[in-house]
Write a protein that holds these residues in place. Structure first.
Motif, mmCIF file in Angstrom:
data_model
loop_
_atom_site.group_PDB
_atom_site.id
_atom_site.type_symbol
_atom_site.label_atom_id
_atom_site.label_comp_id
_atom_site.label_asym_id
_atom_site.label_seq_id
_atom_site.Cartn_x
_atom_site.Cartn_y
_atom_site.Cartn_z
ATOM 1 N N LEU A 2 3.864 0.932 -10.636
ATOM 2 C CA LEU A 2 4.355 2.097 -11.338
ATOM 3 C C LEU A 2 4.183 2.125 -12.668
ATOM 4 O O LEU A 2 4.832 1.724 -13.000
ATOM 5 C CB LEU A 2 5.297 2.824 -10.963
ATOM 6 C CG LEU A 2 4.864 2.870 -8.662
ATOM 7 C CD1 LEU A 2 6.167 2.844 -8.333
ATOM 8 C CD2 LEU A 2 3.864 4.268 -8.669
ATOM 9 N N GLN A 3 3.530 3.260 -13.236
ATOM 10 C CA GLN A 3 3.398 3.039 -14.486
ATOM 11 C C GLN A 3 3.853 4.473 -14.690
ATOM 12 O O GLN A 3 2.716 5.332 -14.882
ATOM 13 C CB GLN A 3 2.155 2.766 -15.617
ATOM 14 C CG GLN A 3 2.168 2.792 -16.735
ATOM 15 C CD GLN A 3 3.728 2.275 -17.527
ATOM 16 O OE1 GLN A 3 2.830 1.317 -17.753
ATOM 17 N NE2 GLN A 3 4.189 3.148 -18.240
ATOM 18 N N SER A 28 -0.376 7.487 -0.366
ATOM 19 C CA SER A 28 -0.537 8.235 -0.028
ATOM 20 C C SER A 28 0.120 8.113 1.283
ATOM 21 O O SER A 28 0.899 9.353 2.248
ATOM 22 C CB SER A 28 -1.533 8.740 0.325
ATOM 23 O OG SER A 28 -2.663 7.844 1.002
ATOM 24 N N ASP A 29 0.954 6.946 1.746
ATOM 25 C CA ASP A 29 1.082 6.553 2.609
ATOM 26 C C ASP A 29 2.951 6.803 2.053
ATOM 27 O O ASP A 29 3.863 6.746 3.022
ATOM 28 C CB ASP A 29 1.662 5.634 2.857
ATOM 29 C CG ASP A 29 -0.110 4.850 4.107
ATOM 30 O OD1 ASP A 29 0.183 3.493 4.130
ATOM 31 O OD2 ASP A 29 -0.165 5.748 4.393
ATOM 32 N N TYR A 30 3.583 6.884 0.940
ATOM 33 C CA TYR A 30 4.483 7.093 0.434
ATOM 34 C C TYR A 30 5.114 8.303 -0.300
ATOM 35 O O TYR A 30 4.794 8.929 -0.248
ATOM 36 C CB TYR A 30 4.847 5.858 -0.542
ATOM 37 C CG TYR A 30 4.743 4.807 0.154
ATOM 38 C CD1 TYR A 30 3.604 3.896 0.246
ATOM 39 C CD2 TYR A 30 5.676 3.406 0.830
ATOM 40 C CE1 TYR A 30 4.183 2.810 0.568
ATOM 41 C CE2 TYR A 30 5.757 3.436 1.464
ATOM 42 C CZ TYR A 30 4.563 2.255 1.777
ATOM 43 O OH TYR A 30 4.423 0.954 1.770
ATOM 44 N N ALA A 31 6.580 8.283 0.494
ATOM 45 C CA ALA A 31 7.526 9.332 -0.481
ATOM 46 C C ALA A 31 7.566 9.209 -1.782
ATOM 47 O O ALA A 31 7.649 7.781 -2.278
ATOM 48 C CB ALA A 31 8.832 9.875 0.193
ATOM 49 N N MET A 32 7.588 9.654 -2.774
ATOM 50 C CA MET A 32 7.581 9.505 -4.570
ATOM 51 C C MET A 32 9.102 10.188 -4.725
ATOM 52 O O MET A 32 9.380 11.676 -4.697
ATOM 53 C CB MET A 32 6.776 9.691 -4.710
ATOM 54 C CG MET A 32 5.451 8.541 -4.368
ATOM 55 S SD MET A 32 5.790 6.752 -4.321
ATOM 56 C CE MET A 32 6.264 7.077 -6.615
ATOM 57 N N TYR A 93 11.981 7.442 -14.450
ATOM 58 C CA TYR A 93 11.104 6.851 -13.961
ATOM 59 C C TYR A 93 10.982 6.882 -12.127
ATOM 60 O O TYR A 93 11.321 7.868 -11.667
ATOM 61 C CB TYR A 93 11.758 5.244 -13.221
ATOM 62 C CG TYR A 93 12.981 4.848 -14.007
ATOM 63 C CD1 TYR A 93 13.870 5.263 -15.770
ATOM 64 C CD2 TYR A 93 12.399 3.672 -15.073
ATOM 65 C CE1 TYR A 93 14.694 4.636 -15.762
ATOM 66 C CE2 TYR A 93 12.821 2.871 -15.614
ATOM 67 C CZ TYR A 93 13.522 3.002 -16.293
ATOM 68 O OH TYR A 93 14.739 2.438 -17.404
ATOM 69 N N CYS A 94 8.906 6.710 -12.076
ATOM 70 C CA CYS A 94 8.457 6.392 -10.924
ATOM 71 C C CYS A 94 9.496 6.363 -9.781
ATOM 72 O O CYS A 94 10.035 4.807 -10.384
ATOM 73 C CB CYS A 94 7.594 7.526 -10.856
ATOM 74 S SG CYS A 94 6.244 6.062 -11.610
ATOM 75 N N ASP A 95 9.824 6.119 -8.710
ATOM 76 C CA ASP A 95 10.304 5.657 -8.110
ATOM 77 C C ASP A 95 9.764 5.750 -6.661
ATOM 78 O O ASP A 95 9.653 6.931 -6.012
ATOM 79 C CB ASP A 95 11.688 5.344 -7.791
ATOM 80 C CG ASP A 95 12.799 4.469 -6.760
ATOM 81 O OD1 ASP A 95 13.084 4.727 -5.610
ATOM 82 O OD2 ASP A 95 13.046 3.458 -7.373
ATOM 83 N N GLY A 96 9.210 4.238 -5.953
ATOM 84 C CA GLY A 96 8.764 4.782 -4.354
ATOM 85 C C GLY A 96 8.880 3.893 -3.605
ATOM 86 O O GLY A 96 10.495 2.923 -3.432
ATOM 87 N N PRO A 97 7.860 2.574 -3.165
ATOM 88 C CA PRO A 97 8.071 1.691 -2.521
ATOM 89 C C PRO A 97 8.521 0.586 -3.927
ATOM 90 O O PRO A 97 8.958 -0.880 -3.245
ATOM 91 C CB PRO A 97 7.009 1.332 -1.601
ATOM 92 C CG PRO A 97 5.652 1.433 -3.002
ATOM 93 C CD PRO A 97 6.082 2.955 -3.144
#
Length: 109
Positions: A2-3, A28-32, A93-97
């Motif tokens: 992620l950038q 598309s599988d993840y909330a962010m 920051y973006c944050d997901g998996p």
């Protein structure tokens, strides 16, 4: 990976749009989430969007001023920041998996 990018210097009351490019996983599988860390402070959660963009949540500190969105076709997360305040100054920051590299936002006159 992620950038995040799109940060910069903005005057109080101004606007910025952050983007976060995702790769290496099925976006598309993840909330962010967007999170931020101000100088000398802990990490603060800012906003969340579900996997298909139909539900969003915001911290009280940004509600009504920030808008989270996503484009799953482009594997990209966005944060539109309006009516910015000096206290919005932080690394975002973006944050997901996983958590990506951040982008600096400075709100100052």
């Amino acid at each position: 990976q992620l950038q995040a990018f799109g940060g910069g210097l903005v005057q109080p009351g101004g606007s910025l749009r952050l983007s976060c490019a995702a790769s290496g996983f099925t976006f598309s599988d993840y909330a962010m989430n967007w999170i931020r860390q101000a100088p000398g402070k802990g990490v603060e959660w800012v906003s969340r969007i579900n996997f298909d963009g139909t539900r969003t949540n915001y911290a009280d500190s940004v509600k009504g001023r920030f808008t989270i969105s996503r484009d799953n076709a482009k594997n990209t997360l966005y944060l539109q920041m309006d009516s910015q305040k000096p206290e919005d100054t932080a690394v975002y920051y973006c944050d997901g998996p996983l958590r990506g590299q951040g982008t600096q936002v400075t709100v100052s006159s």
